[in-house]
Write an enzyme that holds these catalytic residues in place. Structure first.
Site, short mmCIF file in Angstrom:
data_model
loop_
_atom_site.label_atom_id
_atom_site.label_comp_id
_atom_site.label_asym_id
_atom_site.label_seq_id
_atom_site.Cartn_x
_atom_site.Cartn_y
_atom_site.Cartn_z
N ARG A 145 16.24 -22.04 23.47
CA ARG A 145 16.39 -21.38 22.15
C ARG A 145 17.58 -21.97 21.64
O ARG A 145 18.62 -22.05 22.11
CB ARG A 145 16.48 -19.86 22.57
CG ARG A 145 17.00 -19.02 21.38
CD ARG A 145 17.11 -17.87 21.79
NE ARG A 145 17.58 -16.75 20.31
CZ ARG A 145 18.86 -16.34 20.24
NH1 ARG A 145 19.90 -16.62 21.03
NH2 ARG A 145 19.16 -15.81 18.92
N HIS A 174 21.37 -18.48 12.60
CA HIS A 174 22.60 -17.86 13.40
C HIS A 174 23.89 -18.16 12.82
O HIS A 174 24.75 -18.95 13.41
CB HIS A 174 22.54 -18.71 14.84
CG HIS A 174 23.05 -18.11 16.13
ND1 HIS A 174 22.39 -18.00 17.30
CD2 HIS A 174 24.30 -17.74 16.19
CE1 HIS A 174 23.28 -17.33 18.05
NE2 HIS A 174 24.38 -17.13 17.67
N GLU A 219 21.10 -11.51 15.64
CA GLU A 219 22.17 -10.48 15.37
C GLU A 219 22.58 -10.05 14.11
O GLU A 219 23.76 -10.70 13.83
CB GLU A 219 23.42 -10.82 16.48
CG GLU A 219 23.21 -11.18 17.72
CD GLU A 219 24.28 -11.31 18.77
OE1 GLU A 219 25.41 -11.21 18.14
OE2 GLU A 219 24.05 -11.48 20.10
N ASN A 243 19.61 -9.19 22.80
CA ASN A 243 20.56 -9.82 23.29
C ASN A 243 21.47 -8.56 23.99
O ASN A 243 21.81 -7.92 23.21
CB ASN A 243 21.44 -10.47 22.18
CG ASN A 243 21.01 -11.70 21.66
OD1 ASN A 243 19.66 -12.14 22.14
ND2 ASN A 243 21.55 -12.45 20.69
N TYR A 292 24.91 -7.80 26.54
CA TYR A 292 25.96 -8.28 27.26
C TYR A 292 26.67 -6.93 27.95
O TYR A 292 27.07 -7.29 29.17
CB TYR A 292 27.23 -8.98 26.31
CG TYR A 292 26.59 -10.37 25.89
CD1 TYR A 292 26.92 -11.40 26.68
CD2 TYR A 292 25.89 -10.41 24.70
CE1 TYR A 292 26.43 -12.84 26.06
CE2 TYR A 292 25.50 -11.68 24.01
CZ TYR A 292 25.48 -12.73 25.06
OH TYR A 292 25.26 -13.95 24.48
N GLU A 299 19.55 -13.34 24.85
CA GLU A 299 20.76 -13.82 25.14
C GLU A 299 21.21 -12.96 26.49
O GLU A 299 21.06 -11.58 26.34
CB GLU A 299 21.73 -13.77 24.10
CG GLU A 299 21.75 -15.11 23.07
CD GLU A 299 22.76 -14.78 22.08
OE1 GLU A 299 23.97 -14.25 22.28
OE2 GLU A 299 22.62 -15.45 21.06
#
Ligand code: PNW
Length: 440
Positions: free
Chosen positions: A75, A119, A164, A288, A290, A353
């Protein structure tokens, strides 16, 4: 042993501005991130993406590393200011050629190219014309999407429109921590809408492509069962997750979010038909993840990213943190995936991600533990019926970590920026093993 279905896609991710460098080569002109980096005080240590990991010149070596790891997919993102340096009008063939070479090199190694169209590197002239708060930016994005799609449609199957949009809208236009660094809460809401509109218009401009969008989603928990803490969690879930999920997957903004935002905007920037455009069918949702969020009633440092919900405070969950300060909690990923399947059923999911910043150069035990825990959470989600089809580690390489510059390292491959030497970290070797065995 925890195994995944044979077709489960294992990948790694990067983005153009974070790794490419070659900021002024082959006709590329500045994006908002070049401008932001050149503004004193915006990025730690005055770092810029001018050289980054020099991937623009070293992509062959980097694809070689991917092959060594056994990646099934890569990606990456396409830099709009390489393809259309002014953001509209003339197409720069030399910019497109770079991505053709990259894609061909990936295909030679049987690695699926997974490009993301945006991005965060908006061509500066579009910001000069008002940026994402202006509707015209969405129209320009669709035009750019059509150009890239036409150039690569014969070799690329899976396309992602945006990475995002939460960061683009709320860090870019509300907190100002990201480019273009504006602090205008109402503009941020308009930006979010025009990003979504751009996503929908881009889909219409890419006939027969398999498309998705990547959102940074999280699991939000209230501090206590007190009504005001529960309300704080509802608000953050609204402004982090549902404000993007609902338009894309349900063709509507969440009513509670619209009410929370009433003092900021009447949503008069939303035109008839926009939500239908935004809700164009997608083939997958990129997630994504985290870190989770624990929130309660209180006050934040202003300006808040959570426009209209400034009286919310993020609390310490008491867990270990990565070097960037984000709490580690793989359970949050499982909870998030279960929730997505419950509230937005049947849409194929990919973790686009997941990863961690740590300082250890090569023997990165903490990163291995982070990835291991999160891949286990993915396995658990799959076993509980979540349609999770793949996982991309962030990031293939150490890279330019936005406002933190080069100080934060997310790579599974170490980059020595002085020599541009790449060295596999233990996490890369661990990941290669997971891929080879199809599980843990
Ligand atoms: C994501 N936040 O960024 C991006 O997609 C990557 O480019 C980036 O390197 C990675 O996560 C690690 O940060 C984020 O402040 C940046 O909430 C900031 C935030 C979230 C995501």
């Amino acid at each position: 042993m925890t195994t995944f279905a044979p077709g489960f896609l294992w990948g790694a991710a990067t983005s153009s501005y974070q790794i490419e460098g070659a900021a002024a080569e082959d006709g590329r002109l500045p994006s908002i991130w070049d401008t932001f980096c050149a503004t004193p005080g915006k990025v730690d240590n005055g770092d810029t993406g001018d050289v980054a990991a020099d991937h623009y010149h070293r992509y062959r070596e980097d694809v070689g590393l991917m092959a060594e790891l056994g990646l099934g997919a890569y990606r990456f993102s396409i830099a709009w200011p390489r393809v259309q340096p002014l953001g509209s009008g003339a197409v720069n063939q030399r910019g497109l050629d770079f991505y053709r070479r990259l894609v061909d090199t990936l295909l030679e190694q049987d690695i699926q190219p997974w490009p993301t169209l945006y991005h965060w590197d908006l061509p500066q002239p579009l910001e000069d014309a008002g940026g994402w708060p202006e509707r015209d930016t969405a129209l320009r994005f669709a035009e750019y999407a059509a150009i890239v799609h036409e150039a690569l449609a014969d070799r690329v199957t899976h396309w992602t429109t945006l990475n995002e949009p939460w960061c683009s809208a709320f860090l870019g236009y509300a907190t100002g921590r990201h480019a273009p660094g504006r602090q205008e809460p109402a503009s941020a809401i308009r930006a979010a809408h025009h990003l979504l509109l751009g996503h929908g218009l881009a889909i219409a401009a890419m006939p027969e492509a398999r498309v998705g969008i990547t959102l940074n989603l999280t699991h939000v928990t209230p501090m206590s069962t007190a009504e005001e803490d529960v309300d704080a969690a509802r608000r953050i879930d609204g402004m982090q997750n549902r404000i993007f999920l609902d338009p894309v997957l349900r063709a509507a903004y969440p009513q509670d979010v619209v009410e929370d935002l009433a003092p900021v905007t009447g949503f008069d920037h939303v035109q008839e038909g926009d939500l239908k455009t935004i809700a164009a069918p997608i083939d997958f949702l990129g997630v994504n993840y985290y870190s989770p969020m624990l929130v309660g009633h209180g006050t934040t440092s202003s300006p808040s990213a959570y426009v209209g919900s400034e009286h919310v405070r993020q609390h310490d969950g008491g867990r270990q943190r990565t070097s960037i300060g984000w709490e580690i909690d793989a359970r949050g990923l499982l909870d998030l995936l279960l929730r997505l399947e419950r509230d937005y059923p049947a849409i194929p999911l990919y973790i686009t991600e997941n990863g961690a910043a740590f300082d250890d150069e090569v023997h990165d035990t903490a990163r291995v533990a982070y990835l291991d825990g999160h891949v286990r959470a993915c396995a658990e989600a799959v076993s509980r019926g979540v349609p999770l089809k793949g996982y991309f580690a962030w990031s293939l390489l150490d890279n330019f970590e936005w406002s933190f510059g080069y100080a934060q390292r997310f790579g599974i491959v170490h980059v020595d920026y002085a020599t541009q030497r790449r060295t596999l970290k233990d996490s890369a070797r661990w990941y290669a093993d997971v891929i080879r065995r199809g599980g843990l």
